[in-house]
Design a protein around this motif. Sequence first.
Motif, PDB file in Angstrom:
ATOM      1  N   THR A  30       0.809  -1.218   0.000  1.00 12.53           N
ATOM      2  CA  THR A  30       0.000   0.000   0.000  1.00 12.53           C
ATOM      3  C   THR A  30       0.842   1.267   0.000  1.00 12.53           C
ATOM      4  O   THR A  30       0.314   2.362   0.051  1.00 12.53           O
ATOM      5  CB  THR A  30      -0.903   0.029   1.246  1.00 12.53           C
ATOM      6  OG1 THR A  30      -0.093   0.014   2.423  1.00 12.53           O
ATOM      7  CG2 THR A  30      -1.857  -1.152   1.258  1.00 12.53           C
ATOM      8  N   SER A  31       2.151   1.119  -0.062  1.00 13.67           N
ATOM      9  CA  SER A  31       2.993   2.312   0.029  1.00 13.67           C
ATOM     10  C   SER A  31       2.947   3.105  -1.266  1.00 13.67           C
ATOM     11  O   SER A  31       2.884   2.564  -2.351  1.00 13.67           O
ATOM     12  CB  SER A  31       4.439   1.888   0.316  1.00 13.67           C
ATOM     13  OG  SER A  31       4.925   1.100  -0.738  1.00 13.67           O
ATOM     14  N   SER A  32       3.009   4.404  -1.157  1.00 10.34           N
ATOM     15  CA  SER A  32       2.980   5.267  -2.338  1.00 10.34           C
ATOM     16  C   SER A  32       4.379   5.396  -2.900  1.00 10.34           C
ATOM     17  O   SER A  32       5.382   5.331  -2.199  1.00 10.34           O
ATOM     18  CB  SER A  32       2.445   6.652  -1.962  1.00 10.34           C
ATOM     19  OG  SER A  32       1.147   6.556  -1.468  1.00 10.34           O
ATOM     20  N   SER A  33       4.460   5.598  -4.197  1.00 11.44           N
ATOM     21  CA  SER A  33       5.750   5.830  -4.825  1.00 11.44           C
ATOM     22  C   SER A  33       6.246   7.227  -4.468  1.00 11.44           C
ATOM     23  O   SER A  33       5.518   8.191  -4.484  1.00 11.44           O
ATOM     24  CB  SER A  33       5.586   5.677  -6.341  1.00 11.44           C
ATOM     25  OG  SER A  33       6.708   6.162  -6.991  1.00 11.44           O
ATOM     26  N   SER A  73      -1.188   4.839  -4.089  1.00  6.70           N
ATOM     27  CA  SER A  73      -1.367   3.459  -3.639  1.00  6.70           C
ATOM     28  C   SER A  73      -2.837   3.053  -3.699  1.00  6.70           C
ATOM     29  O   SER A  73      -3.167   1.893  -3.969  1.00  6.70           O
ATOM     30  CB  SER A  73      -0.825   3.302  -2.215  1.00  6.70           C
ATOM     31  OG  SER A  73      -1.512   4.166  -1.323  1.00  6.70           O
ATOM     32  N   PHE A  74      -3.729   4.020  -3.452  1.00  7.62           N
ATOM     33  CA  PHE A  74      -5.155   3.707  -3.469  1.00  7.62           C
ATOM     34  C   PHE A  74      -5.631   3.369  -4.872  1.00  7.62           C
ATOM     35  O   PHE A  74      -6.378   2.397  -5.064  1.00  7.62           O
ATOM     36  CB  PHE A  74      -5.962   4.891  -2.913  1.00  7.62           C
ATOM     37  CG  PHE A  74      -7.440   4.663  -2.911  1.00  7.62           C
ATOM     38  CD1 PHE A  74      -8.012   3.719  -2.061  1.00  7.62           C
ATOM     39  CD2 PHE A  74      -8.275   5.371  -3.766  1.00  7.62           C
ATOM     40  CE1 PHE A  74      -9.391   3.489  -2.065  1.00  7.62           C
ATOM     41  CE2 PHE A  74      -9.648   5.150  -3.773  1.00  7.62           C
ATOM     42  CZ  PHE A  74     -10.201   4.208  -2.916  1.00  7.62           C
ATOM     43  N   THR A  75      -5.224   4.145  -5.877  1.00  8.77           N
ATOM     44  CA  THR A  75      -5.646   3.858  -7.247  1.00  8.77           C
ATOM     45  C   THR A  75      -5.043   2.543  -7.733  1.00  8.77           C
ATOM     46  O   THR A  75      -5.685   1.807  -8.482  1.00  8.77           O
ATOM     47  CB  THR A  75      -5.246   4.994  -8.203  1.00  8.77           C
ATOM     48  OG1 THR A  75      -3.820   5.185  -8.153  1.00  8.77           O
ATOM     49  CG2 THR A  75      -5.948   6.287  -7.832  1.00  8.77           C
ATOM     50  N   ARG A  76      -3.806   2.247  -7.300  1.00  7.04           N
ATOM     51  CA  ARG A  76      -3.219   0.956  -7.657  1.00  7.04           C
ATOM     52  C   ARG A  76      -4.012  -0.174  -7.033  1.00  7.04           C
ATOM     53  O   ARG A  76      -4.276  -1.197  -7.673  1.00  7.04           O
ATOM     54  CB  ARG A  76      -1.756   0.890  -7.205  1.00  7.04           C
ATOM     55  CG  ARG A  76      -0.806   1.713  -8.060  1.00  7.04           C
ATOM     56  CD  ARG A  76       0.628   1.373  -7.750  1.00  7.04           C
ATOM     57  NE  ARG A  76       1.014   1.751  -6.399  1.00  7.04           N
ATOM     58  CZ  ARG A  76       1.532   2.928  -6.064  1.00  7.04           C
ATOM     59  NH1 ARG A  76       1.709   3.854  -6.999  1.00  7.04           N
ATOM     60  NH2 ARG A  76       1.865   3.197  -4.817  1.00  7.04           N
ATOM     61  N   TRP A  77      -4.422  -0.026  -5.778  1.00  2.74           N
ATOM     62  CA  TRP A  77      -5.203  -1.059  -5.100  1.00  2.74           C
ATOM     63  C   TRP A  77      -6.542  -1.254  -5.805  1.00  2.74           C
ATOM     64  O   TRP A  77      -6.992  -2.379  -6.009  1.00  2.74           O
ATOM     65  CB  TRP A  77      -5.430  -0.668  -3.642  1.00  2.74           C
ATOM     66  CG  TRP A  77      -6.301  -1.638  -2.903  1.00  2.74           C
ATOM     67  CD1 TRP A  77      -5.927  -2.810  -2.328  1.00  2.74           C
ATOM     68  CD2 TRP A  77      -7.721  -1.519  -2.697  1.00  2.74           C
ATOM     69  NE1 TRP A  77      -7.007  -3.441  -1.778  1.00  2.74           N
ATOM     70  CE2 TRP A  77      -8.132  -2.677  -1.984  1.00  2.74           C
ATOM     71  CE3 TRP A  77      -8.678  -0.562  -3.032  1.00  2.74           C
ATOM     72  CZ2 TRP A  77      -9.448  -2.887  -1.605  1.00  2.74           C
ATOM     73  CZ3 TRP A  77      -9.993  -0.768  -2.658  1.00  2.74           C
ATOM     74  CH2 TRP A  77     -10.369  -1.919  -1.946  1.00  2.74           C
TER      75      TRP A  77
END
Length: 506
Positions: A30-33, A73-77
């Motif tokens: 869940t970590s952001s880039s 991270s949210f959009t990736r999830w």
Amino acid sequence: MSVPKKNEKYSEGLEVVTLPELNNNSNDITSSSTSNSPLSSVHSLDVEKKVLEDPIDLEQVELTLPAKLGISSFTRWLYHVAFSYYRKTFTVIFAANLIAFVVFVARNRGAPSAESVGSAASANLMVTLLFRQENFVNLIYELATDIIPLSAPLWLRRRLAKVFHYGGAHSGAGVAAVVWYIMYTALTTKDHIANPTKWSLANMVTSYILVLMFCFILGGAHPTFRRRYHDHFEAVHRYSGWVAVCTFWMHQCFAGNQYRLLQSNPPSLGRYLISTSGFWTFIVSSSCTALSWARLRRVDVYPETLSNHVTRLHFKYRNMKPFYGLKVSSKPLLEWHAFATIPDDDANGKPDGFSIVVSNAGDWTNDVIQNPPKKLWVRGYPLHGLLYTSKLFRKIVVVATGSGIGPPLSLFYADFTPRRIFWSTPAPETTYGSKVIDMVKKADPDAWIWDTRKQGRPDMVAVTYKLVAESGAEAVFIISNPKLTRKVVYGMESRGIPAYGAIFDS
């Protein structure tokens, strides 16, 4: 040799490679880039990363995982986890049925005919069972895989490889069938109250029995219940399904007698039934169930003990092509276990049956290992699985942990797609024996076999990415436990690399 800094070019001989921007937060799903690279704002499916076009020699440079793609991270999830192809398929089918449901109600001012609603329920039930019928599922796999050339663009091939999410169609149509049938039961109840007859009463009673069985099936198939009480799930699914099929045939006759008598010139029951679509769709549904159990047979088994943790079971009753799986059981009315098959050859290299690898993963497998069977039951037709879609790619990386090496052995035997292999397992030679090790080494002489007892647990995402970068592979296939499968698939997909792992709640 030190690792080049971010975006620094590394030269060795005539080769020059550009490393991606680096990010050490690879294991945090869940970590952001933290990268400011333009790539971090582009979706993974919209980019072909140039860093993977040319192989990288891992002996010369140690790669660090690049930043994940996507806005946050949210959009990736959302894209890679919440909106999986399984859920997308479920949603499309259920939404289509919901629209049809609303149209039915609106056009008939809240009171559509019971016959029309029953036909819709029967059609969805047919789709539900077709997506569990082995020959139909194999056809779906072959249509998605065999007619597409490797020259087709990667964006198309990577999407077609998601065909193993077909369970979403099974679930979506199944839930829709239950909704339709609840509506049908409400209508038959209304019709019985308005015009009570012995046939309307029988039709209404069997409708309620069917709704009850359908609710048992849906409740037992919930992922949480299915994981915790898998044997109970199988029993509920099987016996509720059998009761529903038998009840449905009686119900067809009762409903036919009820509604044909409402016509001005009532036809015979047989003529009325064959004029309804629901009758024919239910014949297909019944055939799907009957065909699978018609192939039930008890066959000889030739066990080969590899260790106190693993047994290899050989079958000689038929030969088996690569990329198939089969269900086996010692108690056919209680439980079934699916395994990937491995084609066997005799001393002359000619086909000689097939085998499955059984590792200690529960009560049944432990009993098979401790008391190797001489006979087992088999059912249905051999079924294509996840690894069949590997044929869509020019080169792949195969990742396995423990007994997860079993299914890829069939792929290695086929020798269809060039591959690199990473296998992490405790004491591989002692646990699986030299034959399995030799098959892995034959498939990839540079296979990375990681002994977790001596080397500890590896960083699966980092090692997998390194093999992709080194080999220039187009996709990753992983056979492991649910948690690690999701971790590796997400770790690759969120960096733009097609990755595929088994669906555990399909």
